[in-house]
Motif scaffolding. Structure first.
Motif, PDB file in Angstrom:
ATOM      1  N   LYS A 164      32.869  71.592  39.226  1.00 12.44           N
ATOM      2  CA  LYS A 164      33.281  70.324  38.622  1.00 12.44           C
ATOM      3  C   LYS A 164      34.768  70.128  38.882  1.00 12.44           C
ATOM      4  O   LYS A 164      35.583  70.946  38.487  1.00 12.44           O
ATOM      5  CB  LYS A 164      33.010  70.312  37.126  1.00 12.44           C
ATOM      6  N   VAL A 165      35.097  69.018  39.562  1.00  8.93           N
ATOM      7  CA  VAL A 165      36.472  68.741  39.970  1.00  8.93           C
ATOM      8  C   VAL A 165      36.907  67.379  39.462  1.00  8.93           C
ATOM      9  O   VAL A 165      36.163  66.397  39.586  1.00  8.93           O
ATOM     10  CB  VAL A 165      36.601  68.756  41.511  1.00  8.93           C
ATOM     11  N   ILE A 166      38.118  67.329  38.914  1.00  4.41           N
ATOM     12  CA  ILE A 166      38.728  66.063  38.520  1.00  4.41           C
ATOM     13  C   ILE A 166      39.890  65.818  39.475  1.00  4.41           C
ATOM     14  O   ILE A 166      40.747  66.687  39.656  1.00  4.41           O
ATOM     15  CB  ILE A 166      39.230  66.096  37.062  1.00  4.41           C
ATOM     16  N   ILE A 167      39.903  64.627  40.066  1.00  5.08           N
ATOM     17  CA  ILE A 167      40.964  64.251  40.988  1.00  5.08           C
ATOM     18  C   ILE A 167      41.722  63.083  40.382  1.00  5.08           C
ATOM     19  O   ILE A 167      41.155  61.999  40.191  1.00  5.08           O
ATOM     20  CB  ILE A 167      40.398  63.861  42.367  1.00  5.08           C
ATOM     21  N   MET A 168      42.986  63.319  40.065  1.00  5.59           N
ATOM     22  CA  MET A 168      43.827  62.256  39.513  1.00  5.59           C
ATOM     23  C   MET A 168      44.556  61.583  40.669  1.00  5.59           C
ATOM     24  O   MET A 168      45.350  62.210  41.354  1.00  5.59           O
ATOM     25  CB  MET A 168      44.848  62.829  38.520  1.00  5.59           C
ATOM     26  N   GLY A 169      44.241  60.315  40.870  1.00  5.16           N
ATOM     27  CA  GLY A 169      44.810  59.554  41.970  1.00  5.16           C
ATOM     28  C   GLY A 169      43.728  59.264  42.989  1.00  5.16           C
ATOM     29  O   GLY A 169      43.227  60.171  43.645  1.00  5.16           O
ATOM     30  N   CYS A 170      43.347  58.000  43.093  1.00  8.39           N
ATOM     31  CA  CYS A 170      42.281  57.625  44.025  1.00  8.39           C
ATOM     32  C   CYS A 170      42.856  56.791  45.168  1.00  8.39           C
ATOM     33  O   CYS A 170      42.305  55.770  45.549  1.00  8.39           O
ATOM     34  CB  CYS A 170      41.173  56.881  43.285  1.00  8.39           C
TER      35      CYS A 170
END
Length: 132
Positions: free
Chosen positions: A2-8
């Motif tokens: 499970k990965v959270i990426i801040m900045g799309c």
């Protein structure tokens, strides 16, 4: 994983797409809903509108179960602050952030943050091309 990426932005969206294609659970987090247009149409992850410096937003993103957190906004300070929140408050095992300023990268490494400077990486790659 499970990965959270801040900045799309370009990098965040590309990374989200790659991880999603590999079957990982991905949440792309951004303060601008328009940024999510960069995600591919077949993206199976979550696109969450919110500020990655806000602990409640991070909880909605599932940070308490996250295996990794990546901060790749355009702002070094936001990336570092969010990385520290993920690492120190939520005990995320793997935290990586992008830092444009090469001098800051070394300082943040001393703080225990895994920081990557695209400025340094590109300069080294260009130097190698000149030498070959």
């Amino acid at each position: 994983m499970k990965v959270i990426i801040m900045g799309c932005g370009r990098v965040g969206a590309q990374m989200a797409a790659l991880l999603d294609q590999e079957g990982h659970s991905v949440t792309a987090l951004d303060t601008d809903a328009y940024s999510f247009r960069r995600l591919p149409p077949d993206f199976k992850g979550e696109a969450l509108l919110g500020d990655g410096l806000d602990e409640d937003v991070l909880r909605r993103a599932g940070i308490e179960e996250a295996d990794a957190f990546v901060a790749v906004t355009q702002e070094d300070n936001r990336n570092v602050m969010a990385a520290q929140i993920a690492q120190k408050i939520f005990n995320v095992k793997k935290v990586v952030c992008r830092i444009y300023d090469p001098m800051r990268r070394d300082l943040y490494s001393v703080l225990g943050l895994e920081a990557i400077s695209p400025t340094i990486v590109l300069a080294e790659m260009l130097k190698e091309k000149l030498e070959s």
